[in-house]
Design an enzyme around this catalytic site. Structure first.
Site, PDB file in Angstrom:
ATOM      1  N   GLN A 139       7.374   2.557  -6.085  1.00  0.00           N
ATOM      2  CA  GLN A 139       8.335   3.408  -5.361  1.00  0.00           C
ATOM      3  C   GLN A 139       9.658   3.474  -6.126  1.00  0.00           C
ATOM      4  O   GLN A 139      10.259   4.541  -6.278  1.00  0.00           O
ATOM      5  CB  GLN A 139       8.610   2.853  -3.949  1.00  0.00           C
ATOM      6  CG  GLN A 139       7.396   2.716  -3.061  1.00  0.00           C
ATOM      7  CD  GLN A 139       6.654   4.011  -2.856  1.00  0.00           C
ATOM      8  OE1 GLN A 139       7.246   5.085  -2.763  1.00  0.00           O
ATOM      9  NE2 GLN A 139       5.341   3.930  -2.793  1.00  0.00           N
ATOM     10  N   TYR A 186       0.792  -1.228   0.000  1.00  0.00           N
ATOM     11  CA  TYR A 186       0.000   0.000   0.000  1.00  0.00           C
ATOM     12  C   TYR A 186       0.827   1.282   0.000  1.00  0.00           C
ATOM     13  O   TYR A 186       2.034   1.265   0.191  1.00  0.00           O
ATOM     14  CB  TYR A 186      -1.089  -0.004   1.065  1.00  0.00           C
ATOM     15  CG  TYR A 186      -0.755  -0.109   2.519  1.00  0.00           C
ATOM     16  CD1 TYR A 186      -1.792  -0.390   3.411  1.00  0.00           C
ATOM     17  CD2 TYR A 186       0.516   0.087   3.030  1.00  0.00           C
ATOM     18  CE1 TYR A 186      -1.556  -0.476   4.769  1.00  0.00           C
ATOM     19  CE2 TYR A 186       0.759  -0.005   4.381  1.00  0.00           C
ATOM     20  CZ  TYR A 186      -0.281  -0.287   5.250  1.00  0.00           C
ATOM     21  OH  TYR A 186      -0.029  -0.371   6.590  1.00  0.00           O
ATOM     22  N   GLU A 187       0.135   2.387  -0.297  1.00  0.00           N
ATOM     23  CA  GLU A 187       0.756   3.697  -0.578  1.00  0.00           C
ATOM     24  C   GLU A 187       1.668   3.617  -1.803  1.00  0.00           C
ATOM     25  O   GLU A 187       2.684   4.302  -1.878  1.00  0.00           O
ATOM     26  CB  GLU A 187       1.524   4.250   0.636  1.00  0.00           C
ATOM     27  CG  GLU A 187       0.742   4.298   1.917  1.00  0.00           C
ATOM     28  CD  GLU A 187      -0.648   4.903   1.762  1.00  0.00           C
ATOM     29  OE1 GLU A 187      -0.848   5.750   0.879  1.00  0.00           O
ATOM     30  OE2 GLU A 187      -1.540   4.513   2.521  1.00  0.00           O
ATOM     31  N   GLY A 188       1.310   2.797  -2.753  1.00  0.00           N
ATOM     32  CA  GLY A 188       2.137   2.599  -3.949  1.00  0.00           C
ATOM     33  C   GLY A 188       3.037   1.401  -3.731  1.00  0.00           C
ATOM     34  O   GLY A 188       3.863   1.395  -2.814  1.00  0.00           O
TER      35      GLY A 188
END
Length: 596
Positions: A447, A440-442
C-alpha cells in the site's frame, strides 16, 4: 461486556461534521435525509449488537468444517443470522435500485459495515466480499450478466468471491497460471488452483459466484494477458434460479488460520469449470481492481472496527478491575484497591486508542463521501477531485488504519494484563482477527509503495496538491477562531511536514527508486497523521459550534479533550516519520543478503 455499536459517533460524523443533508439533491442522498439515516443506524445497531456480536466467540471457537463432499459447514448460528441479514435488506443497502438495491449513499453503507465488522468480523466478510463481486459485475458485466447475477447478489440469495492468489504467486499476478479455454457456445473452460479464497464455500446461500482471474490461451505474458471470468458454483437457469452443479468448481480444503475462524478460507480447484468472460479479453485486472479498491477501503474499515470493539472491552475492564492505588491518593477508598483506569499509563493506552479510532473513522467516512460524490455529483470538477481523493486516500486508509488497528487491539490486551492473554476474555480474538488486515488486499508495505509510486504522481500530483489546497483553505478560513487555534496550528504544522516529505520524494524518488521504497511506509504514516489532524480540526469545529449554540452535552467536551490528546501526544510522531523518510535508502540497502 458485549460490543455496543457507536451510533452516536456515527451520527456526529454524518450530521455535524460531514453534513450529508447538504447533498440532498444527489441520487441516493435524496432518499436518505438524516432522520432516515438515524433510523437506519439504530436498526443496524440492534441487528449487529444483538444478532451478530453474540456469534463472534462461537465462530472463533468452532470455526468452519470442511466435508468430504467438498461442502463447508459454517459455525452454529451463522446460517440463521445470514437469513436475518438478507430479510432485513442489509445486503442491498448501497446497491443499484435498477437490480433491487436500496441505492443509499456508500457512506451510509459504511456505517453499517463498521458495526457489522466490529460485532463479527468473520461473518461480515461473507456479505462484504459478495458486494465486491457485485461491484465488478456492475462495472464490467454485460446486460445479460447483470440481469442474471446482480438481483440475486443484492438480495443475498447468492454470494460472491474474488479469486486472485495461486500457490506460487500472491501479489505478483503476472505469474498466474490458471487458464481459460474458449468453447463453441461462448463460454470458457477454467482450469487452475486458487488459494486463500475467503467465503469460497459455505452453507448460507443458494449459490456462490466466483470471479476468477485466468489467462486465455495465447494471451500476452504478464499482467497484460489476464482476463476475468464469472464461474458460479451452480449454473443459473434462464429464469434466474439455480440449475445444475458446475462440476469443475470445488473447495478442496480450508486453511488453518490465526484468526477469523468463522470465515471459510478456501483452496479452490478449477478443472474444466464452466465460466464466462466479464468485459473484454485481457482487461481482467482493471475490473478486478474495482473489487480490490473497494476491498481495500473495507479492510481499512476492519482495522477501525476491530479497534473499536477491543477498545470497548478494554474500557470496561479498566473500570472494573481493582489493582493498586492512584498516585495522588485513593479514588475508591471503600474498596481494597482503585480501578486501573486511575493509572496514567492505562489512560495513555485508552486515550491513544480513542483518538485514533475516532479520527480514523472520520477519515474513512470523509473519503467514502467523496466516493459518493465521484459517482453522483453533476459538476465534473467535483467528480474529478473526488476521484483523485479516492485514489490517493485508499492506500493511506488501508495501510495506516490497519497498522493502528492492530496496535489498538494489542494495547487492549495490555490493559487486560494476563487476563487478556487467556481465552476467557475477548482481547485475544480481536488481536488475532485484526492481524490479517495488515496483510490481505496487498500488504501494508505494498500500500505504501502504491501511494508513493503511483498515487502520488498520478495526473502530475493533482490529488495531493488539491488536498494541500483544501487544508490551506480551511486554515485560512479558521485562523481567527481562538477556540480552534491550537488545532489549526497543529494541522498547519503537520501539513508543512507532509509537503516537505512529498517534495523530498519527488526530488529523490525518481533518481533512485529505492529511495521511494525506503521512504514509503514512513510517508504513509505521515499522510495518515495529516489526515487525522484535519479530521480532528473538523470535529472540534463542529463540537465548538454545538457548545456555542448552548449544548451542555458532555459528548462535545469529550471530543475536544480527545482532540487535544491527539495533537499533544500522537501528532508529534509526524516529525520522526519525516526525519526517517529523509534518510533515504543508502543504509537500508547497504548490507548484502548474507549479512542478515
Amino acid at each position: 461486556m458485549t460490543y455496543q455499536p457507536p451510533v452516536r459517533e456515527h451520527a456526529f460524523i454524518l450530521r455535524d461534521v460531514l453534513d450529508i443533508d447538504q447533498h440532498g439533491a444527489l441520487p441516493g442522498f435524496a432518499d436518505a435525509p438524516f432522520e432516515t439515516v438515524e433510523q437506519i443506524l439504530e436498526a443496524a445497531a440492534q441487528f449487529t449488537g444483538e444478532v451478530l456480536a453474540p456469534l463472534n466467540p462461537v465462530g472463533d471457537k468452532q470455526g468452519c468444517v470442511w466435508n468430504k463432499d467438498f461442502t463447508v459447514k459454517t459455525p452454529d448460528g451463522f446460517k440463521e443470522a445470514y437469513k436475518q441479514l438478507c430479510e432485513g435488506g442489509w445486503t442491498g443497502l448501497g446497491s443499484d435500485p435498477t437490480y433491487g438495491g436500496q441505492g443509499l449513499p456508500h457512506v451510509v453503507n459504511l456505517a453499517f459495515s463498521e458495526m457489522s465488522s466490529s460485532a463479527n468480523m468473520a461473518f461480515s466478510m461473507y456479505p462484504g466480499l459478495a458486494h465486491g463481486a457485485y461491484s465488478a459485475i456492475h462495472t464490467g458485466g454485460s446486460d445479460d450478466q447483470k440481469q442474471t447475477y446482480l438481483p440475486k447478489m443484492i438480495s443475498g440469495e447468492w454470494t460472491g468471491t474474488m479469486n486472485l492468489t495461486e500457490p506460487h504467486c500472491g501479489t505478483d499476478l503476472g505469474l498466474l497460471r490458471t487458464k481459460a479455454v474458449p468453447e463453441a457456445d461462448g463460454s470458457y473452460k477454467i482450469t487452475g488452483q486458487k488459494i486463500w479464497i475467503s467465503a469460497g464455500e459455505h452453507d448460507m446461500a443458494d449459490n456462490i459466484v466466483h470471479l476468477v482471474l485466468a489467462r486465455i490461451e495465447g494471451a500476452p505474458a504478464g499482467v497484460k494477458g489476464i482476463s476475468l471470468f464469472i464461474v458460479p458454483k451452480f449454473l443459473p437457469k434462464p429464469d434466474g434460479s439455480v440449475g445444475e452443479r458446475n462440476e469443475g468448481v470445488k473447495c478442496v480444503g480450508l486453511e488453518e488460520k490465526m484468526g477469523i475462524h468463522g470465515n471459510a478460507t478456501c483452496v479452490m480447484q478449477y478443472e474444466d469449470a464452466k465460466g464466462w468472460l466479464i468485459g473484454e479479453e485481457n482487461s481482467g485486472l482493471k475490473l478486478m481492481f474495482v473489487m480490490m479498491n473497494e476491498a481495500r477501503l473495507g479492510v481499512g474499515l476492519q482495522g477501525i472496527a476491530q479497534a473499536e470493539a477491543a477498545y470497548q472491552a478494554a474500557v470496561a475492564f479498566a473500570k472494573d478491575r481493582l489493582q493498586g492505588r492512584s498516585l495522588t491518593g485513593p479514588k475508591n477508598p471503600d474498596g481494597p484497591a482503585d480501578p486501573i483506569i486511575v493509572h496514567p499509563d492505562v489512560r495513555r493506552m485508552l486515550l491513544e486508542s480513542k483518538a485514533l479510532i475516532e479520527g480514523g473513522r472520520a477519515f474513512l467516512f470523509w473519503t467514502a463521501l467523496h466516493g459518493d460524490l465521484a459517482h453522483h455529483h453533476p459538476d465534473e470538477a467535483v467528480r474529478a477531485k473526488a476521484e483523485d481523493y479516492m485514489g490517493l486516500m485508499t492506500p493511506v486508509l488501508k495501510g495506516y488504519l490497519t497498522d493502528k488497528g492492530f496496535k489498538i487491539c494489542s494495547d487492549a490486551m495490555q490493559v487486560h494484563g494476563g487476563s487478556g492473554f487467556t481465552e476467557h476474555f475477548p482481547a485475544s480474538q480481536y488481536l488475532r482477527d485484526v492481524r490479517i488486515a495488515l496483510i490481505y488486499e496487498g500488504t501494508n508495505g505494498i500500500q505504501a509503495l502504491d501511494l508513493v509510486g503511483r498515487k502520488l504522481a498520478s495526473k502530475g500530483g493533482r490529488g495531493v496538491m488539491t488536498f494541500f489546497q483544501e487544508i490551506d483553505q480551511f486554515i485560512g478560513e479558521n485562523d481567527g477562531d481562538a477556540e480552534l487555534k491550537p488545532f489549526v496550528d497543529a494541522l498547519a504544522g503537520v501539513k508543512a511536514q507532509l509537503q516537505d516529505g512529498t517534495m523530498w520524494l519527488m526530488q529523490n524518488g525518481l533518481q533512485n527508486p529505492d529511495n521511494a521504497g525506503a521512504a514509503s511506509t514512513d510517508y504513509m504514516h505521515l499522510f495518515g497523521l495529516t489526515g487525522l489532524a484535519y479530521m480532528w480540526a473538523l470535529m472540534v469545529k463542529a463540537a465548538n459550534a454545538k457548545i456555542a449554540a448552548g449544548s451542555t452535552d458532555p459528548f462535545f467536551t469529550t471530543k475536544i479533550v480527545t482532540a487535544k490528546y491527539f495533537i499533544e501526544r500522537i501528532l508529534p510522531d509526524a516529525g520522526a516519520h519525516l526525519a526517517k523518510l529523509k534518510t533515504g535508502s543508502e543504509t537500508l540497502m547497504a548490507l548484502p543478503a548474507e549479512a542478515f
